[in-house]
Design a protein around this motif. Structure first.
Motif, mmCIF file in Angstrom:
data_model
loop_
_atom_site.group_PDB
_atom_site.id
_atom_site.type_symbol
_atom_site.label_atom_id
_atom_site.label_comp_id
_atom_site.label_asym_id
_atom_site.label_seq_id
_atom_site.Cartn_x
_atom_site.Cartn_y
_atom_site.Cartn_z
ATOM 1 N N PRO A 29 0.801 -1.228 0.000
ATOM 2 C CA PRO A 29 0.000 0.000 0.000
ATOM 3 C C PRO A 29 0.838 1.285 0.000
ATOM 4 C CG PRO A 29 0.051 -0.928 2.194
ATOM 5 C CD PRO A 29 0.757 -1.910 1.285
ATOM 6 N N TYR A 30 2.030 1.250 -0.557
ATOM 7 C CA TYR A 30 2.874 2.425 -0.693
ATOM 8 C C TYR A 30 3.229 2.577 -2.164
ATOM 9 C CZ TYR A 30 3.400 1.784 4.298
ATOM 10 O OH TYR A 30 3.147 1.626 5.620
ATOM 11 N N ASP A 31 3.582 3.782 -2.568
ATOM 12 C CA ASP A 31 3.990 4.006 -3.948
ATOM 13 C C ASP A 31 5.344 3.351 -4.167
ATOM 14 O OD1 ASP A 31 4.088 4.975 -6.527
ATOM 15 O OD2 ASP A 31 5.140 6.772 -5.876
ATOM 16 N N THR A 32 5.359 2.238 -4.896
ATOM 17 C CA THR A 32 6.554 1.426 -5.065
ATOM 18 C C THR A 32 6.814 1.161 -6.536
ATOM 19 O OG1 THR A 32 6.076 0.331 -2.980
ATOM 20 C CG2 THR A 32 7.644 -0.753 -4.409
ATOM 21 N N VAL A 33 8.083 1.268 -6.935
ATOM 22 C CA VAL A 33 8.482 0.959 -8.303
ATOM 23 C C VAL A 33 9.651 -0.013 -8.244
ATOM 24 C CG1 VAL A 33 9.461 1.895 -10.439
ATOM 25 C CG2 VAL A 33 7.776 3.216 -9.166
ATOM 26 N N ILE A 34 9.524 -1.143 -8.944
ATOM 27 C CA ILE A 34 10.654 -2.064 -9.070
ATOM 28 C C ILE A 34 11.513 -1.536 -10.205
ATOM 29 C CG2 ILE A 34 11.364 -4.401 -9.685
ATOM 30 C CD1 ILE A 34 8.886 -5.428 -8.259
ATOM 31 N N THR A 35 12.735 -1.112 -9.883
ATOM 32 C CA THR A 35 13.601 -0.516 -10.896
ATOM 33 C C THR A 35 14.528 -1.528 -11.551
ATOM 34 O OG1 THR A 35 15.203 0.121 -9.202
ATOM 35 C CG2 THR A 35 13.540 1.763 -9.814
ATOM 36 N N ASN A 36 14.759 -2.661 -10.893
ATOM 37 C CA ASN A 36 15.613 -3.700 -11.459
ATOM 38 C C ASN A 36 15.210 -5.044 -10.865
ATOM 39 O OD1 ASN A 36 17.675 -4.879 -12.907
ATOM 40 N ND2 ASN A 36 19.261 -4.371 -11.420
ATOM 41 N N LEU A 37 15.144 -6.068 -11.728
ATOM 42 C CA LEU A 37 14.776 -7.406 -11.275
ATOM 43 C C LEU A 37 15.535 -8.427 -12.108
ATOM 44 C CD1 LEU A 37 12.998 -9.468 -9.739
ATOM 45 C CD2 LEU A 37 11.289 -9.137 -11.527
ATOM 46 N N THR A 38 16.222 -9.343 -11.428
ATOM 47 C CA THR A 38 16.932 -10.426 -12.091
ATOM 48 C C THR A 38 16.539 -11.736 -11.425
ATOM 49 O OG1 THR A 38 18.804 -8.964 -12.505
ATOM 50 C CG2 THR A 38 19.201 -11.313 -12.727
ATOM 51 N N LEU A 39 16.080 -12.707 -12.222
ATOM 52 C CA LEU A 39 15.729 -14.033 -11.721
ATOM 53 C C LEU A 39 16.779 -15.029 -12.190
ATOM 54 C CD1 LEU A 39 11.901 -14.198 -12.435
ATOM 55 C CD2 LEU A 39 12.993 -14.076 -10.204
ATOM 56 N N GLU A 43 22.454 -23.943 -8.153
ATOM 57 C CA GLU A 43 22.816 -25.332 -8.465
ATOM 58 C C GLU A 43 21.893 -26.335 -7.788
ATOM 59 O OE1 GLU A 43 26.912 -25.898 -7.523
ATOM 60 O OE2 GLU A 43 27.594 -24.397 -8.964
ATOM 61 N N THR A 44 21.302 -25.954 -6.666
ATOM 62 C CA THR A 44 20.406 -26.854 -5.938
ATOM 63 C C THR A 44 18.976 -26.805 -6.472
ATOM 64 O OG1 THR A 44 19.882 -25.161 -4.292
ATOM 65 C CG2 THR A 44 21.772 -26.606 -3.837
ATOM 66 N N GLY A 45 18.702 -25.934 -7.444
ATOM 67 C CA GLY A 45 17.364 -25.835 -8.015
ATOM 68 C C GLY A 45 16.503 -24.755 -7.397
ATOM 69 N N ALA A 46 17.010 -24.060 -6.385
ATOM 70 C CA ALA A 46 16.258 -22.959 -5.797
ATOM 71 C C ALA A 46 16.305 -21.753 -6.740
ATOM 72 C CB ALA A 46 16.850 -22.583 -4.438
ATOM 73 N N TRP A 47 15.345 -20.877 -6.598
ATOM 74 C CA TRP A 47 15.299 -19.651 -7.388
ATOM 75 C C TRP A 47 15.803 -18.492 -6.546
ATOM 76 C CZ3 TRP A 47 13.795 -18.923 -12.461
ATOM 77 C CH2 TRP A 47 13.337 -20.057 -13.106
ATOM 78 N N THR A 48 16.455 -17.542 -7.209
ATOM 79 C CA THR A 48 16.947 -16.337 -6.546
ATOM 80 C C THR A 48 16.518 -15.125 -7.362
ATOM 81 O OG1 THR A 48 18.868 -17.495 -5.682
ATOM 82 C CG2 THR A 48 18.994 -15.112 -5.725
ATOM 83 N N ALA A 49 16.041 -14.105 -6.678
ATOM 84 C CA ALA A 49 15.690 -12.842 -7.326
ATOM 85 C C ALA A 49 16.511 -11.738 -6.679
ATOM 86 C CB ALA A 49 14.209 -12.540 -7.171
ATOM 87 N N ALA A 50 17.147 -10.935 -7.502
ATOM 88 C CA ALA A 50 17.820 -9.715 -7.044
ATOM 89 C C ALA A 50 16.908 -8.568 -7.461
ATOM 90 C CB ALA A 50 19.192 -9.584 -7.674
ATOM 91 N N VAL A 51 16.415 -7.818 -6.481
ATOM 92 C CA VAL A 51 15.405 -6.792 -6.730
ATOM 93 C C VAL A 51 15.881 -5.456 -6.177
ATOM 94 C CG1 VAL A 51 12.994 -6.140 -6.343
ATOM 95 C CG2 VAL A 51 13.616 -8.543 -6.419
ATOM 96 N N THR A 52 15.714 -4.408 -6.976
ATOM 97 C CA THR A 52 15.933 -3.042 -6.498
ATOM 98 C C THR A 52 14.589 -2.335 -6.540
ATOM 99 O OG1 THR A 52 18.163 -3.059 -7.410
ATOM 100 C CG2 THR A 52 17.255 -0.919 -6.789
ATOM 101 N N VAL A 53 14.201 -1.734 -5.418
ATOM 102 C CA VAL A 53 12.883 -1.123 -5.263
ATOM 103 C C VAL A 53 13.057 0.321 -4.813
ATOM 104 C CG1 VAL A 53 10.696 -1.286 -4.019
ATOM 105 C CG2 VAL A 53 11.963 -3.355 -4.536
ATOM 106 N N ARG A 54 12.256 1.208 -5.403
ATOM 107 C CA ARG A 54 12.225 2.604 -4.957
ATOM 108 C C ARG A 54 10.839 2.865 -4.381
ATOM 109 N NH1 ARG A 54 14.252 5.752 -9.401
ATOM 110 N NH2 ARG A 54 12.144 5.596 -10.207
ATOM 111 N N ILE A 55 10.782 3.368 -3.150
ATOM 112 C CA ILE A 55 9.521 3.610 -2.444
ATOM 113 C C ILE A 55 9.338 5.106 -2.256
ATOM 114 C CG2 ILE A 55 8.224 3.181 -0.313
ATOM 115 C CD1 ILE A 55 9.958 0.648 0.006
ATOM 116 N N GLY A 56 8.102 5.582 -2.484
ATOM 117 C CA GLY A 56 7.803 6.995 -2.300
ATOM 118 C C GLY A 56 8.145 7.823 -3.517
#
Length: 68
Positions: A29-39, A43-56
């Motif tokens: 419920p805040y003004d949020t923009v995802i500026t960068n996302l990498t999925l 090696e174990t099959g898990a997923w990783t996301a690197a996320v950069t978020v700007r709020i406000g």
């Protein structure tokens, strides 16, 4: 000008868990923009996301209507 907060996060887990977490961040419920996302997968099959978020990031809305 207004104040913003920039966050860099790393999320690791199942694909469903990572996607749900990204969705929760994006639709909070805040003004949020995802500026960068990498999925990626690990090696174990898990997923990783690197996320950069700007709020406000929104400017205060004008009370004067715009003309069409």
């Amino acid at each position: 000008p207004h104040t913003t907060l920039q966050l860099a996060l790393s999320i690791t887990g199942t694909f469903d868990g990572v996607q749900r977490t990204i969705g929760a961040i994006e639709y909070q419920p805040y003004d949020t923009v995802i500026t960068n996302l990498t999925l990626d997968t690990t090696e174990t099959g898990a997923w990783t996301a690197a996320v950069t978020v700007r709020i406000g990031t929104a400017e205060v809305a004008s009370s004067t209507p715009t003309k069409p």
